[in-house]
Design a protein around this motif. Structure first.
Motif, PDB file in Angstrom:
ATOM      1  N   ALA A  12       4.932  10.205  13.725  1.00  0.00           N
ATOM      2  CA  ALA A  12       5.733   9.597  13.325  1.00  0.00           C
ATOM      3  C   ALA A  12       4.816   8.157  13.131  1.00  0.00           C
ATOM      4  O   ALA A  12       4.966   7.807  11.357  1.00  0.00           O
ATOM      5  CB  ALA A  12       6.777   8.778  13.709  1.00  0.00           C
ATOM      6  N   GLN A  13       3.653   7.547  13.512  1.00  0.00           N
ATOM      7  CA  GLN A  13       2.909   7.195  13.488  1.00  0.00           C
ATOM      8  C   GLN A  13       1.722   7.411  12.326  1.00  0.00           C
ATOM      9  O   GLN A  13       1.140   6.964  11.677  1.00  0.00           O
ATOM     10  CB  GLN A  13       2.059   6.701  14.591  1.00  0.00           C
ATOM     11  N   LYS A  14       1.646   9.137  12.481  1.00  0.00           N
ATOM     12  CA  LYS A  14       0.371  10.051  11.563  1.00  0.00           C
ATOM     13  C   LYS A  14       1.321   9.565   9.808  1.00  0.00           C
ATOM     14  O   LYS A  14       0.384   9.380   9.240  1.00  0.00           O
ATOM     15  CB  LYS A  14       0.104  11.130  12.292  1.00  0.00           C
ATOM     16  N   GLN A  15       2.477   9.957   9.718  1.00  0.00           N
ATOM     17  CA  GLN A  15       3.273   9.558   8.748  1.00  0.00           C
ATOM     18  C   GLN A  15       3.280   8.111   8.046  1.00  0.00           C
ATOM     19  O   GLN A  15       2.709   7.787   6.375  1.00  0.00           O
ATOM     20  CB  GLN A  15       4.572  10.413   8.985  1.00  0.00           C
ATOM     21  N   GLN A  16       3.128   7.091   8.441  1.00  0.00           N
ATOM     22  CA  GLN A  16       3.597   5.855   8.289  1.00  0.00           C
ATOM     23  C   GLN A  16       1.995   5.618   8.121  1.00  0.00           C
ATOM     24  O   GLN A  16       2.053   5.183   7.721  1.00  0.00           O
ATOM     25  CB  GLN A  16       3.275   5.417   9.708  1.00  0.00           C
ATOM     26  N   ALA A  17       0.871   6.059   8.408  1.00  0.00           N
ATOM     27  CA  ALA A  17      -0.506   5.751   8.314  1.00  0.00           C
ATOM     28  C   ALA A  17      -1.272   6.636   6.868  1.00  0.00           C
ATOM     29  O   ALA A  17      -2.205   5.909   6.307  1.00  0.00           O
ATOM     30  CB  ALA A  17      -1.331   6.505   9.559  1.00  0.00           C
ATOM     31  N   VAL A  18      -0.946   7.373   6.198  1.00  0.00           N
ATOM     32  CA  VAL A  18      -1.149   7.984   5.269  1.00  0.00           C
ATOM     33  C   VAL A  18       0.013   7.774   4.594  1.00  0.00           C
ATOM     34  O   VAL A  18      -0.189   8.113   2.818  1.00  0.00           O
ATOM     35  CB  VAL A  18      -1.172  10.104   5.090  1.00  0.00           C
ATOM     36  N   ASP A  19       0.277   6.767   3.952  1.00  0.00           N
ATOM     37  CA  ASP A  19       1.833   6.347   3.169  1.00  0.00           C
ATOM     38  C   ASP A  19       0.912   5.051   3.181  1.00  0.00           C
ATOM     39  O   ASP A  19       1.284   4.112   3.339  1.00  0.00           O
ATOM     40  CB  ASP A  19       3.026   6.265   3.794  1.00  0.00           C
ATOM     41  N   PRO A  20      -0.026   4.365   1.780  1.00  0.00           N
ATOM     42  CA  PRO A  20      -0.147   3.795   1.192  1.00  0.00           C
ATOM     43  C   PRO A  20       0.167   3.365   0.757  1.00  0.00           C
ATOM     44  O   PRO A  20       0.354   1.640   0.637  1.00  0.00           O
ATOM     45  CB  PRO A  20      -1.447   3.999   0.477  1.00  0.00           C
ATOM     46  N   GLN A  21       1.787   3.594   0.472  1.00  0.00           N
ATOM     47  CA  GLN A  21       2.843   2.310  -0.697  1.00  0.00           C
ATOM     48  C   GLN A  21       3.321   1.622  -0.196  1.00  0.00           C
ATOM     49  O   GLN A  21       3.145  -0.427  -0.027  1.00  0.00           O
ATOM     50  CB  GLN A  21       3.679   3.054  -1.027  1.00  0.00           C
ATOM     51  N   HIS A  22       3.230   1.182   1.477  1.00  0.00           N
ATOM     52  CA  HIS A  22       3.517   0.142   2.113  1.00  0.00           C
ATOM     53  C   HIS A  22       3.342  -0.216   3.488  1.00  0.00           C
ATOM     54  O   HIS A  22       3.267  -1.160   4.650  1.00  0.00           O
ATOM     55  CB  HIS A  22       5.198   0.840   3.347  1.00  0.00           C
ATOM     56  N   GLN A  23       1.923  -0.076   2.759  1.00  0.00           N
ATOM     57  CA  GLN A  23       0.168  -0.768   4.112  1.00  0.00           C
ATOM     58  C   GLN A  23       0.316  -1.863   3.660  1.00  0.00           C
ATOM     59  O   GLN A  23      -0.347  -1.606   2.433  1.00  0.00           O
ATOM     60  CB  GLN A  23      -0.798   0.113   4.050  1.00  0.00           C
ATOM     61  N   PRO A  24      -0.139  -2.426   3.867  1.00  0.00           N
ATOM     62  CA  PRO A  24      -0.466  -4.725   3.124  1.00  0.00           C
ATOM     63  C   PRO A  24      -2.054  -4.024   3.138  1.00  0.00           C
ATOM     64  O   PRO A  24      -3.094  -2.940   3.390  1.00  0.00           O
ATOM     65  CB  PRO A  24      -0.730  -5.108   5.521  1.00  0.00           C
ATOM     66  N   TRP A  25      -2.126  -4.526   2.198  1.00  0.00           N
ATOM     67  CA  TRP A  25      -3.784  -4.520   1.154  1.00  0.00           C
ATOM     68  C   TRP A  25      -4.914  -4.762   2.546  1.00  0.00           C
ATOM     69  O   TRP A  25      -5.974  -4.620   2.189  1.00  0.00           O
ATOM     70  CB  TRP A  25      -3.597  -5.176   0.513  1.00  0.00           C
ATOM     71  N   VAL A  26      -4.622  -5.752   2.586  1.00  0.00           N
ATOM     72  CA  VAL A  26      -5.362  -5.766   3.945  1.00  0.00           C
ATOM     73  C   VAL A  26      -5.983  -4.921   4.986  1.00  0.00           C
ATOM     74  O   VAL A  26      -7.483  -4.849   5.547  1.00  0.00           O
ATOM     75  CB  VAL A  26      -4.960  -7.370   5.397  1.00  0.00           C
ATOM     76  N   GLU A  27      -5.149  -3.920   4.886  1.00  0.00           N
ATOM     77  CA  GLU A  27      -5.778  -2.752   6.797  1.00  0.00           C
ATOM     78  C   GLU A  27      -5.175  -1.684   5.515  1.00  0.00           C
ATOM     79  O   GLU A  27      -7.116  -1.461   5.283  1.00  0.00           O
ATOM     80  CB  GLU A  27      -4.163  -2.315   7.126  1.00  0.00           C
ATOM     81  N   LYS A  28      -5.593  -1.933   3.995  1.00  0.00           N
ATOM     82  CA  LYS A  28      -5.576  -0.515   3.655  1.00  0.00           C
ATOM     83  C   LYS A  28      -6.996  -0.684   2.437  1.00  0.00           C
ATOM     84  O   LYS A  28      -7.707   0.239   2.657  1.00  0.00           O
ATOM     85  CB  LYS A  28      -4.519  -0.606   1.853  1.00  0.00           C
ATOM     86  N   TYR A  29      -7.474  -1.892   2.389  1.00  0.00           N
ATOM     87  CA  TYR A  29      -9.009  -2.513   1.977  1.00  0.00           C
ATOM     88  C   TYR A  29      -9.583  -2.288   3.325  1.00  0.00           C
ATOM     89  O   TYR A  29     -10.635  -3.234   2.491  1.00  0.00           O
ATOM     90  CB  TYR A  29      -8.905  -2.800   0.587  1.00  0.00           C
ATOM     91  N   ARG A  30      -9.553  -2.415   4.311  1.00  0.00           N
ATOM     92  CA  ARG A  30     -10.424  -2.904   5.128  1.00  0.00           C
ATOM     93  C   ARG A  30     -11.993  -2.248   5.080  1.00  0.00           C
ATOM     94  O   ARG A  30     -11.248  -0.932   4.905  1.00  0.00           O
ATOM     95  CB  ARG A  30      -9.780  -2.439   6.543  1.00  0.00           C
ATOM     96  N   PRO A  31     -12.516  -2.404   4.984  1.00  0.00           N
ATOM     97  CA  PRO A  31     -13.704  -1.821   5.790  1.00  0.00           C
ATOM     98  C   PRO A  31     -13.835  -0.669   6.027  1.00  0.00           C
ATOM     99  O   PRO A  31     -13.936  -0.611   7.664  1.00  0.00           O
ATOM    100  CB  PRO A  31     -15.448  -2.752   5.448  1.00  0.00           C
ATOM    101  N   LYS A  32     -14.361   0.979   5.603  1.00  0.00           N
ATOM    102  CA  LYS A  32     -14.467   2.022   6.736  1.00  0.00           C
ATOM    103  C   LYS A  32     -15.785   2.157   7.351  1.00  0.00           C
ATOM    104  O   LYS A  32     -15.940   2.977   8.273  1.00  0.00           O
ATOM    105  CB  LYS A  32     -13.984   3.161   5.801  1.00  0.00           C
ATOM    106  N   ARG A 229      -6.539 -13.915   4.100  1.00  0.00           N
ATOM    107  CA  ARG A 229      -5.535 -14.923   3.132  1.00  0.00           C
ATOM    108  C   ARG A 229      -5.981 -14.731   1.811  1.00  0.00           C
ATOM    109  O   ARG A 229      -4.492 -14.712   1.419  1.00  0.00           O
ATOM    110  CB  ARG A 229      -6.439 -15.907   3.857  1.00  0.00           C
ATOM    111  N   ALA A 230      -7.100 -14.222   0.710  1.00  0.00           N
ATOM    112  CA  ALA A 230      -6.678 -14.344  -0.714  1.00  0.00           C
ATOM    113  C   ALA A 230      -6.141 -12.887  -0.456  1.00  0.00           C
ATOM    114  O   ALA A 230      -5.853 -12.771  -1.897  1.00  0.00           O
ATOM    115  CB  ALA A 230      -8.710 -14.220  -0.988  1.00  0.00           C
ATOM    116  N   ILE A 231      -7.221 -12.076   0.018  1.00  0.00           N
ATOM    117  CA  ILE A 231      -5.541  -9.969  -0.109  1.00  0.00           C
ATOM    118  C   ILE A 231      -4.511 -10.454  -0.376  1.00  0.00           C
ATOM    119  O   ILE A 231      -3.842 -10.627  -0.765  1.00  0.00           O
ATOM    120  CB  ILE A 231      -6.489  -9.993   0.641  1.00  0.00           C
ATOM    121  N   THR A 232      -3.414 -11.172   0.913  1.00  0.00           N
ATOM    122  CA  THR A 232      -2.800 -11.239   1.610  1.00  0.00           C
ATOM    123  C   THR A 232      -2.022 -12.443   0.337  1.00  0.00           C
ATOM    124  O   THR A 232      -1.128 -11.892   0.267  1.00  0.00           O
ATOM    125  CB  THR A 232      -2.420 -12.414   3.047  1.00  0.00           C
ATOM    126  N   TYR A 233      -2.637 -13.426  -0.011  1.00  0.00           N
ATOM    127  CA  TYR A 233      -2.012 -13.889  -1.394  1.00  0.00           C
ATOM    128  C   TYR A 233      -2.183 -13.561  -2.756  1.00  0.00           C
ATOM    129  O   TYR A 233      -1.227 -13.530  -3.626  1.00  0.00           O
ATOM    130  CB  TYR A 233      -2.535 -15.561  -1.562  1.00  0.00           C
TER     131      TYR A 233
END
Length: 375
Positions: A12-32, A229-233
């Motif tokens: 379930a955690q893996k399924q949530q991790a690969v679903d970017p639609q419901h992911q906060p942009w702060v985490e989605k665009y965190r530097p790789k 904070r800017a990405i969250t706004y």
């Protein structure tokens, strides 16, 4: 039944991790990778060399919130160990929640004393450096108690061969000196407007969100160097814009409302009512402003204006902060007028921190500004 339950939860955690639609942009665009970190050139340059030498000291990352401290160490750990070994080699703790000496003696010490396994090859075929040590990340380490920090320094010495520590904090002065002296210090400075603007534009383009330069400027000014904070706004504003019927564009006023900032127009109107002319006005001293409203005169006029602003629900501290910036940067006020206003702002800020009545102190500040403008 209990044997299969952890596998289901991991799936379930893996399924949530690969679903970017419901992911906060702060985490989605965190530097790789550390090369993706914005505006911290010196720190990135030093850490990049550790990837080639695979020799990492204990580290202390400090600086304002939202400047990339946690993202940098997480990206570095992923580049060192790879996705397969990351979970077994990296322990991340938020010291603001787990800050007592018992956590240091139990969880941290137990993880630090374990000898890491030999180098492994990731599932994608790439071989990562995977040096022979683990990394413990203590986020918000300045929230740790003095006893916990004192207990930590001995653990750092005993297991330095197989475990490296990275302390992440906002205030380096709250880290005890014996602990700070064992670490290489890296200062993260607030992001400059150019780097923030570039990063926000990249995210907006990736999300197909049209933004104007004025909106980007509003995000930068309200976040004050905090990229998170800017990405969250930006994400919140995009949700509101898309939810309206029909969808609307994101305006600077929308950003200010989301950020809890008093709109510039309200501050300028309030300041003008107290006798401070508009920066872009005609400079004429008249009793009626551009919209036909009569400027505040005397105690009753100022009191009515203050009551109107307070009834809008704005924070008194936020009003004083923005009014202060407006007065200090005003091009036509004299140094004497600015100093008298600044003294009023300082006294009001102290009183509000002590729990004083907001409306009374906004009225006090407004009357003193009005007196300074007319003396």
């Amino acid at each position: 039944m209990s044997f299969f339950q952890p596998q289901q939860s991991r799936a379930a955690q893996k399924q949530q991790a690969v679903d970017p639609q419901h992911q906060p942009w702060v985490e989605k665009y965190r530097p790789k990778t550390i090369d993706d970190v914005s505006a911290q050139e010196h720190t990135v340059a030093v850490l990049r060399k550790t990837l080639t030498s695979s020799n990492l000291p204990h580290m202390l990352f400090y600086g304002p919130p939202g400047t990339g401290k946690t993202s940098t160490i997480l990206a570095l750990a992923r580049q060192l160990f790879g996705p397969d070994n990351f979970r077994s080699r990296v322990l991340e703790l938020n010291a603001s929640d787990e800050r007592g000496i018992s956590i240091v003696r139990e969880k941290i010490k137990n993880f630090a004393r374990q000898t890491p396994r030999a180098q492994a090859v990731a599932s994608d075929g790439k071989t990562y450096p995977c040096p022979p040590y683990k990394i413990i990340i203590l986020d918000e380490a300045d929230s740790m108690t003095q006893d916990a920090q004192a207990a930590l320094r001995r653990i750092m010495e005993l297991y330095a061969r197989i475990t490296r520590f990275c302390l992440v904090c906002n205030y380096v002065t709250r880290i005890i000196e014996p602990l700070a002296s064992r670490c290489s210090k890296f200062r993260f400075k607030p992001l400059d407007p150019t780097s923030t603007s570039t990063r926000l534009a990249q995210i907006a383009s990736a999300e197909n969100i049209p933004v104007t330069p004025e909106t980007i400027d509003a995000l930068i000014s309200t976040s004050q160097g905090d990229l998170r904070r800017a990405i969250t706004y930006l994400q919140s504003a995009s949700r509101l814009a898309l939810a309206s019927t029909p969808p609307t564009d994101i305006t600077p006023r929308d950003i200010q409302e989301i950020a809890g900032v008093v709109p510039d127009a309200v501050i300028e109107d309030f300041a003008e009512a107290l006798g401070i002319e508009r920066v872009h006005g005609n400079g004429m001293d008249v009793d009626v402003d551009d919209s036909g409203r009569v400027k505040a005169k005397g105690f009753d006029g100022v009191k009515k204006k203050v009551k109107g602003v307070i009834r809008e629900g704005y924070s008194a501290s936020q009003i004083i902060s923005q009014l202060h910036d407006h007065v200090v940067a005003h091009p036509t006020l004299t140094p004497r007028q600015k100093s008298r206003c600044a003294l009023a702002f300082a006294e009001a800020d102290k009183a509000l921190c002590d729990g004083a009545d907001e409306e009374l102190w906004i009225l006090e500040v407004a009357l003193r500004i009005h007196r300074a403008m007319n003396s």
